[in-house]
Design a protein around this motif. Structure first.
Motif, short mmCIF file in Angstrom:
data_model
loop_
_atom_site.label_atom_id
_atom_site.label_comp_id
_atom_site.label_asym_id
_atom_site.label_seq_id
_atom_site.Cartn_x
_atom_site.Cartn_y
_atom_site.Cartn_z
N ALA A 1 0.85 -1.20 0.00
CA ALA A 1 0.00 0.00 0.00
C ALA A 1 0.88 1.25 0.00
O ALA A 1 1.77 1.38 0.84
N ALA A 2 0.62 2.13 -0.97
CA ALA A 2 1.42 3.36 -1.09
C ALA A 2 0.72 4.54 -0.43
O ALA A 2 1.37 5.55 -0.13
N ALA A 3 -0.59 4.44 -0.23
CA ALA A 3 -1.32 5.60 0.31
C ALA A 3 -2.64 5.17 0.92
O ALA A 3 -3.24 4.17 0.50
N VAL A 4 -3.05 5.90 1.94
CA VAL A 4 -4.41 5.75 2.49
C VAL A 4 -5.01 7.14 2.55
O VAL A 4 -4.36 8.09 3.01
N HIS A 5 -6.23 7.25 2.06
CA HIS A 5 -6.90 8.54 2.13
C HIS A 5 -8.20 8.35 2.90
O HIS A 5 -8.99 7.47 2.57
N TRP A 6 -8.40 9.18 3.92
CA TRP A 6 -9.65 9.15 4.70
C TRP A 6 -10.52 10.32 4.27
O TRP A 6 -10.10 11.48 4.35
N GLY B 1 -14.91 11.80 3.70
CA GLY B 1 -16.26 11.67 4.24
C GLY B 1 -17.19 12.69 3.65
O GLY B 1 -16.98 13.15 2.53
N GLY B 2 -18.11 13.12 4.51
CA GLY B 2 -18.18 13.11 5.94
C GLY B 2 -16.93 13.69 6.62
O GLY B 2 -16.06 14.29 6.01
N THR B 3 -16.91 13.48 7.91
CA THR B 3 -15.80 13.92 8.74
C THR B 3 -15.17 12.68 9.35
O THR B 3 -15.73 12.11 10.30
N PRO B 4 -14.02 12.23 8.85
CA PRO B 4 -13.43 10.99 9.36
C PRO B 4 -13.27 10.98 10.87
O PRO B 4 -13.54 9.98 11.54
N SER B 5 -12.84 12.13 11.45
CA SER B 5 -12.57 12.13 12.89
C SER B 5 -13.84 12.11 13.72
O SER B 5 -13.77 12.03 14.95
N SER B 6 -15.03 12.18 13.06
CA SER B 6 -16.27 12.15 13.85
C SER B 6 -16.39 10.83 14.62
O SER B 6 -17.01 10.78 15.68
#
Ligand code: SF4
Length: 452
Positions: free
Chosen positions: A100-105, A107-112
């Motif tokens: 895996a080269a990247a993860v993108h979070w 949304g929405g608000t991921p930290s919710s």
């Protein structure tokens, strides 16, 4: 800018974050196809990952994302469990453990859902994917629901190294009119905490076309954003489509700037960003001169995916969560959009596939042309057709469709080479539409935002 010419092209066109676009997805592609296509993912090339969190504490009235108001810890806990289960299920269909080269979070608000639950999902991803040492871990953030402690957890424990903050506008009247009250001081404090946490790549989103925006107050907002020294900035145009998102009805038509005023707002911000040393990368993205993204564009290495412009070169994107769209070797797959429907499908023990589209050789050729036009503003069609063993004359009808843009000096053509001229860059999507075999706008059922 010559507004009379540009306004002629204020039509509804796709943003081309994929080709074919999501409008071509159908429910002919379901969970069986999804499982089969996952089995084709190899280990040779690293993949990218995406996690969608469809919850926000309050709804911004301009929002066009797949989200809902969510505040219940039980729901967050269930959602986290089910995303983890989905990752296990997808991994069971893979015949390899991809890098895996990247993860993108997003949304929405991921930290919710809270950093601890985000960390749990990250641990699940790390269980099934070999992360490259320099993997990019990016999270979209909302300063209104992010404490200094959250930032420490995200950067120190989860390894987040890139963030994007939705600002849109700093003017209090504009903020009230779109139900996103977020004072400058709050954003500045968040930026300070992110920098202290080691974030070296920060993006701020601005949005033009919102109620009560004027040349002067939007110019001030652009200056304030520039003063926070982000590496990148995005300048989105608000798409007012209340027939698609009912909460947009809370924004009154009469408070919105008209097409000409929108153009003035864009131009005002463009001037201020340019003056501060930001280069117009493409469509709506700006990057500091000399930054990774600016250099990638100069060298023809910029790409476009569902998150917009990116330096990520992975061809495969595995996406998890409600409405998430995966790019697999054979086609695109989208999960069920409603959080409840997504959660039920995973609970029932299957993939949450809602729809998708397979890629033909013709799609791959056109996807390549459209991506290069979006990223480089120029293309040598003969060279690309050679790569696909297609005679370039195959594109003669598409070239004819560029005629109005050529006549208006927005595009220049030399043989089979196409250049989108600087004054036509804002309308690059119109040039791409000439090569889009599926683009057939229906004025009764508009499916895309306007070009300006
Ligand atoms: S915070 Fe972002 S995703 Fe949530 S409602 Fe506002 S614009 Fe939409």
């Amino acid at each position: 800018m010559d507004s009379a010419v540009l306004l002629k092209y204020d039509q509804r066109v796709p943003r081309y974050t994929s080709y074919p676009t999501a409008v071509q997805f159908t429910d002919q592609v379901g969970p069986e196809q999804h499982a089969q296509w996952l089995g084709e993912v190899g280990r040779e090339e690293p993949v990218s990952l995406y996690v969608h969190v469809p919850f926000c504490e309050v709804l911004c009235w301009y929002c066009g994302c797949n989200t809902q108001v969510g505040r219940h810890q039980n729901t967050f806990e269930n959602y986290t469990d089910l995303v983890c289960r989905e990752i296990d299920m997808a991994a069971a269909h893979l015949h390899t453990k991809p890098r895996a080269a990247a993860v993108h979070w997003g949304g929405g608000t991921p930290s919710s859902i809270g950093p601890a639950r985000m960390a749990r999902i990250m641990a699940k991803l790390r269980q099934h994917f070999d992360f490259l040492p320099d993997a990019e871990i990016a999270v979209e953030m909302d300063p209104r629901v992010l404490s200094a402690d959250d930032i420490v957890t995200l950067t120190r424990d989860m390894g987040v190294n890139r963030t994007s903050i939705g600002v849109q506008d700093f003017d209090a009247e504009v903020q009230r009119a779109v139900n996103r009250v977020q004072p400058y001081e709050l954003v500045a404090e968040t930026v300070k905490n992110l920098r202290a946490g080691g974030i070296a790549d920060l993006n701020l989103d601005l949005m033009y076309g919102l109620p009560f925006q004027r040349q002067d107050n939007f110019g001030t907002s652009a200056d304030l954003a520039v003063g926070l020294a982000p590496e990148r900035m995005t300048l989105f145009g608000y798409a007012h489509v209340p027939w698609m998102f009912s909460h947009m009805k809370l924004i009154k038509d009469e408070d919105l700037p008209n097409a000409e005023e929108r153009l003035t707002l864009f131009d005002e911000a463009l001037q201020r960003l340019n003056a501060a040393g930001y280069i117009h990368i493409g469509l709506d993205h700006f990057s500091k001169a000399g930054s990774e993204m600016a250099v990638a564009q100069e060298e023809g290495r910029l790409h476009r995916n569902f998150q917009g412009y990116t330096t990520d070169t992975a061809k495969t994107l595995l996406a998890f969560g409600a409405s998430a769209i995966s790019t697999l070797p054979s086609g695109f797959i989208q999960n069920k959009s409603a959080a409840r429907a997504y959660m039920q499908a995973i609970k029932d023990g299957g993939l949450a596939t809602a729809r998708g589209v397979g890629l033909s050789d013709e799609d791959r050729l056109r996807s390549h042309i459209i991506e290069r036009l979006m990223c480089d503003f120029q293309i040598d069609l003969e060279a690309i057709c050679d790569q696909y063993n297609v005679p370039v004359r195959h594109l003669a009808d598409d070239m004819d469709k560029l005629r109005p843009l050529i006549d208006d000096d927005l595009v220049a053509v030399d043989g089979w080479r196409v250049d989108v001229l600087p004054r036509g860059r804002m309308l690059v999507r119109m040039a791409c539409a000439a090569f889009d075999q599926y683009h057939a706008p229906d004025p009764e059922k508009p499916a895309h935002a306007r070009a300006i």
